[in-house]
Design a protein around this motif. Structure first.
Motif, PDB file in Angstrom:
ATOM      1  N   ALA A 150       7.279  14.880 -10.028  1.00  0.00           N
ATOM      2  CA  ALA A 150       7.300  13.830  -9.017  1.00  0.00           C
ATOM      3  C   ALA A 150       7.437  12.485  -9.710  1.00  0.00           C
ATOM      4  CB  ALA A 150       6.018  13.864  -8.186  1.00  0.00           C
ATOM      5  N   THR A 151       8.446  11.721  -9.304  1.00  0.00           N
ATOM      6  CA  THR A 151       8.691  10.397  -9.864  1.00  0.00           C
ATOM      7  C   THR A 151       8.469   9.357  -8.782  1.00  0.00           C
ATOM      8  OG1 THR A 151      10.369  11.308 -11.349  1.00  0.00           O
ATOM      9  CG2 THR A 151      10.345   8.913 -11.046  1.00  0.00           C
ATOM     10  N   PRO A 152       7.446   8.517  -8.877  1.00  0.00           N
ATOM     11  CA  PRO A 152       7.186   7.518  -7.833  1.00  0.00           C
ATOM     12  C   PRO A 152       8.029   6.271  -8.032  1.00  0.00           C
ATOM     13  CG  PRO A 152       5.511   7.356  -9.512  1.00  0.00           C
ATOM     14  CD  PRO A 152       6.421   8.483  -9.935  1.00  0.00           C
ATOM     15  N   SER A 153       8.201   5.524  -6.961  1.00  0.00           N
ATOM     16  CA  SER A 153       8.808   4.204  -7.091  1.00  0.00           C
ATOM     17  C   SER A 153       7.805   3.280  -7.786  1.00  0.00           C
ATOM     18  CB  SER A 153       9.179   3.639  -5.724  1.00  0.00           C
ATOM     19  OG  SER A 153       8.016   3.248  -5.019  1.00  0.00           O
ATOM     20  N   ARG A 154       8.283   2.151  -8.232  1.00  0.00           N
ATOM     21  CA  ARG A 154       7.397   1.227  -8.956  1.00  0.00           C
ATOM     22  C   ARG A 154       6.859   0.119  -8.051  1.00  0.00           C
ATOM     23  NH1 ARG A 154      10.219  -3.421 -11.048  1.00  0.00           N
ATOM     24  NH2 ARG A 154      12.412  -3.454 -10.465  1.00  0.00           N
ATOM     25  N   HIS A 155       6.969   0.313  -6.743  1.00  0.00           N
ATOM     26  CA  HIS A 155       6.542  -0.725  -5.811  1.00  0.00           C
ATOM     27  C   HIS A 155       5.075  -0.532  -5.447  1.00  0.00           C
ATOM     28  CE1 HIS A 155      10.684  -2.005  -5.375  1.00  0.00           C
ATOM     29  NE2 HIS A 155      10.991  -0.729  -5.351  1.00  0.00           N
ATOM     30  N   PRO A 156       4.231  -1.499  -5.757  1.00  0.00           N
ATOM     31  CA  PRO A 156       2.788  -1.318  -5.538  1.00  0.00           C
ATOM     32  C   PRO A 156       2.420  -1.144  -4.075  1.00  0.00           C
ATOM     33  CG  PRO A 156       3.291  -3.601  -6.117  1.00  0.00           C
ATOM     34  CD  PRO A 156       4.552  -2.813  -6.345  1.00  0.00           C
ATOM     35  N   GLU A 157       3.219  -1.681  -3.151  1.00  0.00           N
ATOM     36  CA  GLU A 157       2.894  -1.578  -1.740  1.00  0.00           C
ATOM     37  C   GLU A 157       2.910  -0.129  -1.255  1.00  0.00           C
ATOM     38  OE1 GLU A 157       5.212  -3.527  -2.963  1.00  0.00           O
ATOM     39  OE2 GLU A 157       4.532  -5.580  -2.645  1.00  0.00           O
ATOM     40  N   ALA A 158       3.779   0.696  -1.861  1.00  0.00           N
ATOM     41  CA  ALA A 158       3.886   2.091  -1.439  1.00  0.00           C
ATOM     42  C   ALA A 158       3.100   3.040  -2.335  1.00  0.00           C
ATOM     43  CB  ALA A 158       5.358   2.509  -1.425  1.00  0.00           C
ATOM     44  N   ARG A 159       2.570   2.538  -3.427  1.00  0.00           N
ATOM     45  CA  ARG A 159       2.024   3.436  -4.455  1.00  0.00           C
ATOM     46  C   ARG A 159       0.795   4.211  -3.976  1.00  0.00           C
ATOM     47  NH1 ARG A 159       3.347   3.965  -9.888  1.00  0.00           N
ATOM     48  NH2 ARG A 159       2.458   5.978 -10.494  1.00  0.00           N
ATOM     49  N   GLN A 160      -0.077   3.584  -3.198  1.00  0.00           N
ATOM     50  CA  GLN A 160      -1.277   4.280  -2.754  1.00  0.00           C
ATOM     51  C   GLN A 160      -0.928   5.497  -1.903  1.00  0.00           C
ATOM     52  OE1 GLN A 160      -4.111   1.802  -0.722  1.00  0.00           O
ATOM     53  NE2 GLN A 160      -5.579   3.455  -0.406  1.00  0.00           N
ATOM     54  N   THR A 161       0.006   5.315  -0.970  1.00  0.00           N
ATOM     55  CA  THR A 161       0.424   6.426  -0.121  1.00  0.00           C
ATOM     56  C   THR A 161       1.132   7.497  -0.940  1.00  0.00           C
ATOM     57  OG1 THR A 161       0.673   4.940   1.765  1.00  0.00           O
ATOM     58  CG2 THR A 161       1.772   7.075   1.906  1.00  0.00           C
ATOM     59  N   VAL A 162       2.006   7.071  -1.843  1.00  0.00           N
ATOM     60  CA  VAL A 162       2.735   8.026  -2.683  1.00  0.00           C
ATOM     61  C   VAL A 162       1.768   8.822  -3.545  1.00  0.00           C
ATOM     62  CG1 VAL A 162       4.336   8.221  -4.623  1.00  0.00           C
ATOM     63  CG2 VAL A 162       4.885   6.727  -2.702  1.00  0.00           C
ATOM     64  N   ASP A 163       0.807   8.154  -4.160  1.00  0.00           N
ATOM     65  CA  ASP A 163      -0.153   8.853  -5.011  1.00  0.00           C
ATOM     66  C   ASP A 163      -0.953   9.875  -4.216  1.00  0.00           C
ATOM     67  OD1 ASP A 163       0.697   7.417  -7.174  1.00  0.00           O
ATOM     68  OD2 ASP A 163      -0.997   6.035  -7.217  1.00  0.00           O
ATOM     69  N   ARG A 164      -1.260   9.554  -2.970  1.00  0.00           N
ATOM     70  CA  ARG A 164      -2.016  10.501  -2.143  1.00  0.00           C
ATOM     71  C   ARG A 164      -1.190  11.748  -1.845  1.00  0.00           C
ATOM     72  NH1 ARG A 164      -5.108   9.030   3.582  1.00  0.00           N
ATOM     73  NH2 ARG A 164      -6.228  11.026   3.776  1.00  0.00           N
ATOM     74  N   VAL A 165       0.092  11.558  -1.544  1.00  0.00           N
ATOM     75  CA  VAL A 165       0.967  12.699  -1.286  1.00  0.00           C
ATOM     76  C   VAL A 165       1.139  13.541  -2.545  1.00  0.00           C
ATOM     77  CG1 VAL A 165       3.337  13.358  -0.724  1.00  0.00           C
ATOM     78  CG2 VAL A 165       2.184  11.608   0.624  1.00  0.00           C
ATOM     79  N   VAL A 166       1.336  12.899  -3.682  1.00  0.00           N
ATOM     80  CA  VAL A 166       1.498  13.627  -4.940  1.00  0.00           C
ATOM     81  C   VAL A 166       0.230  14.409  -5.264  1.00  0.00           C
ATOM     82  CG1 VAL A 166       1.790  13.378  -7.442  1.00  0.00           C
ATOM     83  CG2 VAL A 166       3.234  12.073  -5.875  1.00  0.00           C
ATOM     84  N   ALA A 167      -0.917  13.815  -5.010  1.00  0.00           N
ATOM     85  CA  ALA A 167      -2.187  14.516  -5.262  1.00  0.00           C
ATOM     86  C   ALA A 167      -2.296  15.770  -4.405  1.00  0.00           C
ATOM     87  CB  ALA A 167      -3.358  13.579  -4.996  1.00  0.00           C
ATOM     88  N   MET A 168      -1.870  15.690  -3.149  1.00  0.00           N
ATOM     89  CA  MET A 168      -1.921  16.861  -2.281  1.00  0.00           C
ATOM     90  C   MET A 168      -0.930  17.922  -2.734  1.00  0.00           C
ATOM     91  SD  MET A 168      -2.623  15.422   1.583  1.00  0.00           S
ATOM     92  CE  MET A 168      -1.566  13.963   1.492  1.00  0.00           C
ATOM     93  N   LEU A 169       0.249  17.521  -3.180  1.00  0.00           N
ATOM     94  CA  LEU A 169       1.214  18.485  -3.697  1.00  0.00           C
ATOM     95  C   LEU A 169       0.713  19.128  -4.980  1.00  0.00           C
ATOM     96  CD1 LEU A 169       4.543  16.533  -3.096  1.00  0.00           C
ATOM     97  CD2 LEU A 169       3.707  18.511  -1.812  1.00  0.00           C
ATOM     98  N   THR A 170       0.042  18.351  -5.822  1.00  0.00           N
ATOM     99  CA  THR A 170      -0.526  18.899  -7.062  1.00  0.00           C
ATOM    100  C   THR A 170      -1.659  19.865  -6.752  1.00  0.00           C
ATOM    101  OG1 THR A 170       0.017  16.822  -8.173  1.00  0.00           O
ATOM    102  CG2 THR A 170      -1.526  18.287  -9.281  1.00  0.00           C
ATOM    103  N   HIS A 171      -2.468  19.544  -5.725  1.00  0.00           N
ATOM    104  CA  HIS A 171      -3.538  20.435  -5.304  1.00  0.00           C
ATOM    105  C   HIS A 171      -2.971  21.757  -4.826  1.00  0.00           C
ATOM    106  CE1 HIS A 171      -7.323  21.836  -3.664  1.00  0.00           C
ATOM    107  NE2 HIS A 171      -6.765  21.982  -2.477  1.00  0.00           N
ATOM    108  N   GLU A 172      -1.848  21.715  -4.090  1.00  0.00           N
ATOM    109  CA  GLU A 172      -1.215  22.952  -3.626  1.00  0.00           C
ATOM    110  C   GLU A 172      -0.772  23.793  -4.807  1.00  0.00           C
ATOM    111  OE1 GLU A 172      -0.432  24.401  -0.588  1.00  0.00           O
ATOM    112  OE2 GLU A 172      -1.972  23.034   0.154  1.00  0.00           O
ATOM    113  N   LYS A 173      -0.346  23.141  -5.906  1.00  0.00           N
ATOM    114  CA  LYS A 173       0.093  23.866  -7.091  1.00  0.00           C
ATOM    115  C   LYS A 173      -1.036  24.689  -7.683  1.00  0.00           C
ATOM    116  CE  LYS A 173       0.010  21.710 -10.910  1.00  0.00           C
ATOM    117  NZ  LYS A 173       0.194  20.817 -12.063  1.00  0.00           N
ATOM    118  N   SER A 174      -2.238  24.150  -7.625  1.00  0.00           N
ATOM    119  CA  SER A 174      -3.374  24.803  -8.291  1.00  0.00           C
ATOM    120  C   SER A 174      -4.039  25.868  -7.429  1.00  0.00           C
ATOM    121  CB  SER A 174      -4.421  23.744  -8.679  1.00  0.00           C
ATOM    122  OG  SER A 174      -4.954  23.123  -7.514  1.00  0.00           O
ATOM    123  N   ARG A 175      -3.625  25.977  -6.174  1.00  0.00           N
ATOM    124  CA  ARG A 175      -4.275  26.934  -5.285  1.00  0.00           C
ATOM    125  C   ARG A 175      -3.758  28.348  -5.499  1.00  0.00           C
ATOM    126  NH1 ARG A 175      -4.284  24.655   0.738  1.00  0.00           N
ATOM    127  NH2 ARG A 175      -5.228  26.693   0.999  1.00  0.00           N
TER     128      ARG A 175
END
Length: 297
Positions: free
Chosen positions: A272-297
């Motif tokens: 997962a490659t996020p954009s470098r825009h801080p306004e969207a980063r919190q939401t993007v990081d949350r989605v990436v965290a959920m996708l990473t959690h799915e990987k470990s299940r």
């Protein structure tokens, strides 16, 4: 009576954009692909800019175009300017629609890996609006209007990218067809399905199954991996399967591995490659965290 002389006109923005893209990418055809126009349109824009400047920016050669000294000298300033403009546009959009996230990914990833995971994300974040665009190449995250790119990446992975899944390959087929497969030698007479983007997958696996022996798969190639998967489920042949893309089909029994656990780990990983825009980063990081959690299940 006052006289207001006409203001001198500068070059058209499209001409500047065409020059910057062609200079940065090394040709009119590549610039046309990035900007969604024809190479002829790029050429016309560059010609108009050269006429306005009164000097050539490219040398036209039989094998393409080469930047002149003037083009090389001015390119970095134009690139910085368009990077900053794109950043401003992305910031405006992110601030205006903070609950929107725009994802770019490969068609096969969108259909077979990402789509099954989206319902859980929507349940966890009901106000989040996710759009997915299927692309064959990773976008320019500094320029293109995406918050997150999910693509295969060769190892080693870049420091700011998040590993979502690793992958291995092995033959799979419908259960009724598996009954006719007793050893990898049977593949020499079988219909072997594959994705044309990963045309060498069969050879990689067969080199593990039968070291030192050549193998030429007999069967059709597909430009859409999801179609190859459907055909395998329908009994059309043996597919060289990517585990991360067919995990649901294996779990449901629609596909089985006729040769058991004999698999080959491929030298690329899904990141997962996020954009470098801080306004969207919190939401993007949350989605990436959920996708990473799915990987470990």
């Amino acid at each position: 009576m006052s006289v207001a002389p006409p203001r001198p006109k500068g070059p058209h923005l499209n001409a500047l954009r065409a020059f910057e893209a062609a200079a940065r990418l090394g040709g009119f055809r590549m610039a046309a692909g990035e900007l969604g126009v024809t190479p002829g349109a790029i050429a016309q824009h560059v010609k108009a800019l050269e006429e306005w400047a009164g000097a050539a920016l490219f040398e036209r050669q039989s094998q393409g175009v080469v930047l002149t000294a003037l083009g090389e000298r001015t390119l970095p300033e134009f690139t910085r300017a368009f990077d900053q403009l794109a950043y401003a546009v992305q910031s405006l959009r992110s601030i205006a629609t903070p609950t929107d996230i725009r994802i770019a990914t490969l068609p096969s990833i969108a259909q077979l890996w990402l789509s099954p995971r989206l319902p859980a994300i929507r349940r966890a974040v009901p106000d989040l609006r996710i759009s997915v665009t299927a692309l064959e190449q990773i976008p320019n995250m500094d320029r293109d209007p995406f918050d997150l790119a999910i693509f295969y990446e060769d190892l080693p992975v870049a420091a700011d990218h998040t590993v979502l899944a690793t992958d291995d390959i092995f033959p799979v087929c419908a259960p009724e067809l598996a009954n006719t497969m007793t050893s990898p030698d049977d593949l020499e007479q079988a219909t072997c399905l594959y994705d044309t983007t990963w045309a060498g997958d069969w050879q990689k696996w067969y080199a593990r199954a039968r070291p030192g022996r050549e193998f030429r798969p007999r069967g059709p190639g597909f430009s859409l991996y999801s179609l190859a998967v459907d055909e395998a489920c329908n009994g059309a042949g043996i597919l060289i399967g990517h585990r991360m893309l067919i995990e649901q089909h294996l779990a449901s029994g629609r596909l089985v591995a006729p040769f058991g656990d004999l698999s080959v780990r491929i030298d690329r990983t899904l990141t997962a490659t996020p954009s470098r825009h801080p306004e969207a980063r919190q939401t993007v990081d949350r989605v990436v965290a959920m996708l990473t959690h799915e990987k470990s299940r």
